[in-house]
Design an enzyme around this catalytic site. Sequence first.
Site: not given
Length: 328
Positions: A240, A269, A287
């Site tokens: 993360r 993000e 991601h």
Amino acid sequence: MSKPKILVARAVFPEVIARLEAHFDVEANQADTTWSKAELIRRLQGKAGAFTTGGDRIDADVLAACPELRICANMAVGYNNFDVDAMTAAGVLATNAPDVLTETTADFGFALLMATARRITESEHYLRAGKWTKWRYDMFAGSDIHGATLGILGMGRIGQGIAKRGAHGFGMNVIYHNRSRLDAALEADCRASYVSKEALLKTADHVVLVLPYSKASHHTIGAAELAQMKPTATLVNLARGGIVDDAALAEALRNKTIAAAGLDVFEGEPQVHPDLLTVPNVVLTPHIASATLPTRLAMASLAADNLIAFFTGNKPLTPLNPAVLAIK
Ligand code: GLV
């Protein structure tokens, strides 16, 4: 009898929407519009369930403004977008989507590790820019994977998948650090040895981060930790954003405190720290660690299964706060 109303907060596979529509009165966001918190709250009015992804924050404000909400099913294994304590206090069930993405994500972790260590994207950019005019003995020389020491921080299911790939496939010496030590059988299966975080940072040739994000894991890797790593080491984050201090990492990459990094997740993000975009020795992906269509479909189906089970009086498959079920 009228069907329960649910909100699907992001675009998802049409077949999953069709399946949900057989059970629920569905408001879907197939246009994939990015909603503000106020808009999410507005859309959740009157909804008993929500199908969320990792970007949809369910916190005390949302819960207070949406008293009819009873379950939020996350299409992600990570659930730091949920304030689980607040959800439990509000009697709202939280579910996530574990297991179905483990092997796909571990594959990606290895791909990112190899791309980082062997400078795949940096060399491709060089070639595409027309800069390749002759071969040179040290051109884009990277670091070996086979036989190297792989340090894994966070040894859950995905960490174990990466450990097995490293140990069994590439003959790596695997060390790990985790909140709790694995039992001996699992350690043997992964061929992994438990070490302190400090020993891991000091001795690993490649450090891979797969720990969950929480207040306690915020900036697990900052300037001090980067300084402990070998100057030849690589760092991969597929856990993360926020686990790494991205500004400190960009500086460490620029100064060659470490050799290279591979990042699939970022603080804030989809914004990426501007300094990371200007250093060459980092591989950046948006991601996508769990992004194969079969796996994404399995994740979406599991979130849908959780909603359907909950409203048909069955036990949801992957509850995060099962105490809520006991109270009902
Ligand atoms: C992806 O990041 C997930 O948590 O599933």
